[in-house]
Design a protein around this motif. Sequence first.
Motif, PDB file in Angstrom:
ATOM      1  N   PHE A  15       0.777  -1.205  -0.083  1.00  0.00           N
ATOM      2  CA  PHE A  15       0.030   0.041  -0.100  1.00  0.00           C
ATOM      3  C   PHE A  15       0.741   1.356   0.041  1.00  0.00           C
ATOM      4  CE2 PHE A  15       0.287  -2.022   4.118  1.00  0.00           C
ATOM      5  CZ  PHE A  15       0.775  -1.095   5.118  1.00  0.00           C
ATOM      6  N   LEU A  16       2.282   1.127   0.105  1.00  0.00           N
ATOM      7  CA  LEU A  16       3.112   2.326  -0.161  1.00  0.00           C
ATOM      8  C   LEU A  16       3.282   2.648  -1.729  1.00  0.00           C
ATOM      9  CD1 LEU A  16       5.761   1.645   2.590  1.00  0.00           C
ATOM     10  CD2 LEU A  16       3.901   3.079   2.743  1.00  0.00           C
ATOM     11  N   THR A  17       3.277   4.067  -1.909  1.00  0.00           N
ATOM     12  CA  THR A  17       3.740   4.491  -3.192  1.00  0.00           C
ATOM     13  C   THR A  17       4.764   5.445  -2.909  1.00  0.00           C
ATOM     14  OG1 THR A  17       2.209   6.374  -3.280  1.00  0.00           O
ATOM     15  CG2 THR A  17       1.722   4.147  -4.204  1.00  0.00           C
ATOM     16  N   VAL A  18       5.760   5.992  -3.642  1.00  0.00           N
ATOM     17  CA  VAL A  18       6.792   6.860  -3.493  1.00  0.00           C
ATOM     18  C   VAL A  18       7.082   8.078  -4.590  1.00  0.00           C
ATOM     19  CG1 VAL A  18       8.740   5.324  -4.285  1.00  0.00           C
ATOM     20  CG2 VAL A  18       8.948   6.994  -2.573  1.00  0.00           C
ATOM     21  N   GLU A  19       7.296   9.113  -4.255  1.00  0.00           N
ATOM     22  CA  GLU A  19       7.823  10.202  -5.040  1.00  0.00           C
ATOM     23  C   GLU A  19       9.407  10.313  -4.787  1.00  0.00           C
ATOM     24  OE1 GLU A  19       5.853  13.789  -5.199  1.00  0.00           O
ATOM     25  OE2 GLU A  19       4.173  12.905  -6.276  1.00  0.00           O
ATOM     26  N   LEU A  20      10.021  10.109  -6.016  1.00  0.00           N
ATOM     27  CA  LEU A  20      11.559  10.412  -5.666  1.00  0.00           C
ATOM     28  C   LEU A  20      11.896  11.809  -6.341  1.00  0.00           C
ATOM     29  CD1 LEU A  20      11.009   7.163  -6.863  1.00  0.00           C
ATOM     30  CD2 LEU A  20      13.312   7.014  -6.823  1.00  0.00           C
ATOM     31  N   HIS A  21      12.369  12.418  -5.474  1.00  0.00           N
ATOM     32  CA  HIS A  21      12.569  14.217  -5.369  1.00  0.00           C
ATOM     33  C   HIS A  21      13.929  14.249  -5.674  1.00  0.00           C
ATOM     34  CE1 HIS A  21       8.503  15.608  -3.472  1.00  0.00           C
ATOM     35  NE2 HIS A  21       8.258  14.607  -4.394  1.00  0.00           N
ATOM     36  N   GLY A  22      14.583  14.667  -6.975  1.00  0.00           N
ATOM     37  CA  GLY A  22      16.026  14.912  -7.174  1.00  0.00           C
ATOM     38  C   GLY A  22      16.261  16.308  -6.872  1.00  0.00           C
ATOM     39  N   HIS A  23      17.357  16.506  -6.159  1.00  0.00           N
ATOM     40  CA  HIS A  23      18.052  17.880  -6.010  1.00  0.00           C
ATOM     41  C   HIS A  23      19.363  17.783  -6.411  1.00  0.00           C
ATOM     42  CE1 HIS A  23      14.287  18.681  -3.478  1.00  0.00           C
ATOM     43  NE2 HIS A  23      14.380  17.370  -3.331  1.00  0.00           N
ATOM     44  N   THR A  24      19.871  19.077  -6.325  1.00  0.00           N
ATOM     45  CA  THR A  24      21.379  19.525  -6.510  1.00  0.00           C
ATOM     46  C   THR A  24      21.825  20.645  -5.583  1.00  0.00           C
ATOM     47  OG1 THR A  24      21.009  21.223  -8.373  1.00  0.00           O
ATOM     48  CG2 THR A  24      21.208  18.928  -9.036  1.00  0.00           C
ATOM     49  N   ASP A  25      22.940  20.818  -5.616  1.00  0.00           N
ATOM     50  CA  ASP A  25      23.485  22.091  -5.077  1.00  0.00           C
ATOM     51  C   ASP A  25      23.550  23.192  -5.942  1.00  0.00           C
ATOM     52  OD1 ASP A  25      25.944  22.351  -6.565  1.00  0.00           O
ATOM     53  OD2 ASP A  25      26.950  20.724  -5.384  1.00  0.00           O
ATOM     54  N   PRO A  26      23.846  24.471  -5.546  1.00  0.00           N
ATOM     55  CA  PRO A  26      23.480  25.662  -6.591  1.00  0.00           C
ATOM     56  C   PRO A  26      24.424  25.725  -7.761  1.00  0.00           C
ATOM     57  CG  PRO A  26      24.145  26.540  -4.253  1.00  0.00           C
ATOM     58  CD  PRO A  26      24.030  24.929  -4.317  1.00  0.00           C
ATOM     59  N   ARG A  27      25.540  25.099  -7.671  1.00  0.00           N
ATOM     60  CA  ARG A  27      26.456  25.594  -8.632  1.00  0.00           C
ATOM     61  C   ARG A  27      25.943  25.168 -10.107  1.00  0.00           C
ATOM     62  NH1 ARG A  27      31.416  23.232  -5.060  1.00  0.00           N
ATOM     63  NH2 ARG A  27      29.566  21.644  -4.747  1.00  0.00           N
ATOM     64  N   ALA A  28      26.451  25.677 -11.041  1.00  0.00           N
ATOM     65  CA  ALA A  28      25.915  25.470 -12.484  1.00  0.00           C
ATOM     66  C   ALA A  28      24.535  26.019 -12.892  1.00  0.00           C
ATOM     67  CB  ALA A  28      26.085  24.048 -12.779  1.00  0.00           C
ATOM     68  N   SER A  29      24.259  26.033 -14.043  1.00  0.00           N
ATOM     69  CA  SER A  29      22.799  26.785 -14.517  1.00  0.00           C
ATOM     70  C   SER A  29      21.668  25.924 -13.951  1.00  0.00           C
ATOM     71  CB  SER A  29      22.930  26.799 -15.831  1.00  0.00           C
ATOM     72  OG  SER A  29      22.800  25.505 -16.499  1.00  0.00           O
ATOM     73  N   ALA A  30      20.523  26.573 -13.934  1.00  0.00           N
ATOM     74  CA  ALA A  30      19.380  26.076 -13.519  1.00  0.00           C
ATOM     75  C   ALA A  30      19.038  24.916 -14.229  1.00  0.00           C
ATOM     76  CB  ALA A  30      18.100  27.085 -13.403  1.00  0.00           C
ATOM     77  N   ALA A  31      19.119  24.859 -15.755  1.00  0.00           N
ATOM     78  CA  ALA A  31      18.825  23.877 -16.782  1.00  0.00           C
ATOM     79  C   ALA A  31      19.766  22.739 -16.552  1.00  0.00           C
ATOM     80  CB  ALA A  31      19.008  24.600 -18.033  1.00  0.00           C
ATOM     81  N   TYR A  32      20.912  22.855 -16.361  1.00  0.00           N
ATOM     82  CA  TYR A  32      21.879  21.760 -16.175  1.00  0.00           C
ATOM     83  C   TYR A  32      21.566  20.976 -14.791  1.00  0.00           C
ATOM     84  CZ  TYR A  32      26.163  19.200 -15.571  1.00  0.00           C
ATOM     85  OH  TYR A  32      27.109  18.201 -15.332  1.00  0.00           O
ATOM     86  N   ASN A  33      21.224  21.839 -13.658  1.00  0.00           N
ATOM     87  CA  ASN A  33      20.974  21.209 -12.368  1.00  0.00           C
ATOM     88  C   ASN A  33      19.647  20.395 -12.378  1.00  0.00           C
ATOM     89  OD1 ASN A  33      23.010  21.455 -10.575  1.00  0.00           O
ATOM     90  ND2 ASN A  33      22.873  23.701 -10.742  1.00  0.00           N
ATOM     91  N   MET A  34      18.692  21.071 -13.149  1.00  0.00           N
ATOM     92  CA  MET A  34      17.260  20.237 -13.427  1.00  0.00           C
ATOM     93  C   MET A  34      17.587  18.833 -14.224  1.00  0.00           C
ATOM     94  SD  MET A  34      14.155  20.310 -12.569  1.00  0.00           S
ATOM     95  CE  MET A  34      13.782  22.206 -12.360  1.00  0.00           C
TER      96      MET A  34
END
Length: 697
Positions: free
Chosen positions: A604-623
């Motif tokens: 009965f468990l589901t999960v969202e996997l939230h990916g994150h980065t540190d702030p260095r490099a561009s927003a598009a690259y980090n996304m």
Amino acid sequence: MAQPIMAQRWISLGAVALALPGLALATGRAWGEEFPLPSYQITVTSPLDGPVQADETLTLREALELANGTLVWDSLSPAEQALVAEQPEGQGSEIGFALPEGQTTIALTDLLPEIVAPGLTLDGTTQAGYNPTLMLDPKFPAPPVVTLTVAPGSEVARGFTIAASDVTVRGFTMHGFRTSHRSTQTTPPANIFISAQAPAVDSAPDLPPLSVFRLTEPEAAPRNVVIEQNWLGLTAEETLPDQPSAFGVVVFNGVDTVIRHNRIEFHDGSAVITGHRAEGLHIHENAIIGNGRAGMPDAIRLEGQIAASDITGNLICANDGSGVFLFKPDGAIQIRDNQIQFNGRRFQRSAVYLMGSDHQVTNNAIGYQPGAGITVAAYPASHRNLLRGNQFAQLDGLSIDLIAQGSTGVRDFQTRDGPNPPRNSRHRRLDTGNGSVNAPDFEAYRFVAHNGTALVTGTADPGTEVDLYHVLELGLPYGALGEYLDTVQTDQAGQFAANVALPVGSRVSALATDPAHGTSEPAAVATLTATDGSFPTLPPPAPDLPDCSPPLPLPPPVFEEVPPEPLVLELARNIHFALDQSDISPESMAILDNIAAAMLEYPFLTVELHGHTDPRASAAYNMALSERRALAARDYLLRQGVAPERMRIVPFGLTQRRSQDSSRLAYARDRRVEFIFTDLRGLEIIFIDQEADLQLE
């Protein structure tokens, strides 16, 4: 042994055939000239791949060359000749299998010969050990015994390349067919590629012109190719391969292709994708699960010529984009009687996305989608799409959303733009999907029920049929159209009335279908009240457990006498990564093993996997980096047996840092994937945080 008498079958080969090694019957033939092909029963006895040579066994490569007529019977050894029998005249060749026990994996080192023999049947079900009784459902065929894959260290773009009519491919497990990223363009790598003549894997200036591929000659396209009872994209152990295939089946240029009774799972791109021509394509009773992992995200993506095609009776589940996505098609398609659920695992798209006119989407179960149920594009002009008898559940958007041309953002174009206002001028018919047919408008938001029946009235465009639905889920003013109730006709003034038998507190909505324009968006919901105006809040239906698995005997029901306790997970809710990396460290693997064990223990468990980065490099690259990290974690859990429909990818890039510090420790904490669990019973989950796998620079 004397050479068998050849049954005469004829084929036209182009310039590419003249370059095939070992070509005997066709030597010196000009483009389009015909020559007779043999008709054999051929038995493959060796799992090896390599150069054609006379020895004691027959390989799949040698069998295909025999069927194609590019390898002659006289050149075989006596032992090989004994594995080739004459077929009755007028019958196509058949390739069966008698591989040694425990050696049923054929690992290719190079492309197999393109299949140019009309009527050829490749039948993996002839291999000893195949058990057809293990097929509990046509969508989940029995496990094939013969596996076709790629040898370690090799790159092979395609499994079978089919350029002839009446070819059947049956009973194979296929995976590993892909090409690496490189600067030259490539045609789609796939387990099975269908075309009148396949373009070369790599496009380059010195290759033949486009006319060589005969795209403008409908009569040259392979007809009546049948792909059935295969496992495409997954391993024999039902897991994600270490090297997934790029696409499942590519119908680049084929007519009346049949894709039925296959499991098509875990491809980087779409399970089925069309190109220039695919008229009469029939996709019937397949399980299409967990595709679009790292490329084209939609389970079935159709473009080009698709007239007279249909998608019927399939389970389309847990794919990363839309279940069915039509892109500027030429011709209309029917989509009916499918289960299209739990898609949009990586991209927020509608479950079914339509471009073009005269499509019919009927009697499908569509739900659990982070987007609309069915979206109809306005560009190119889309008219007369009939969307009727479908059942919707748990949508992030309207059950049916007609897009306006004025909504030009990527999100609007791919998913939804919300309820349209009533048509207020003749120009609205020019800029909205399905001719901007008006949604029904109830005369009131509440109707009084007497003795369990209420008279529901409203207006819609004159000449339309109004389908009434029971809305089972909470949420105002729109909700998923859960249960079809009845159809009534509007009068000349556009008015309609219907008696609905539902309990007080029930909620209803409606769709209007105009033969000249198609089906509308849903009406805002109305509630049935008691005579005093009161109404209870009815509980929503119990959520279905997400499940795309093969059918199993149902266990006896379990009745809980007391409410369940909140689940306490003694688990880490995150893992961490090295700078600019998405690889899973050994420390993180141990954490993921614990998460996988919990997911398997608690269905009965589901999960969202939230990916994150540190702030260095561009927003598009980090996304993009945050998405790669989430994908890496999901792939690891997939290989541990966690079902794809229970996981969803959500990349955040650099937008959700743990803190605003700029220290090495703070950056290490930012580089993470967080696991956001949901208990479908509605109970709270208690987490713990961890930093045992932090990777400082």
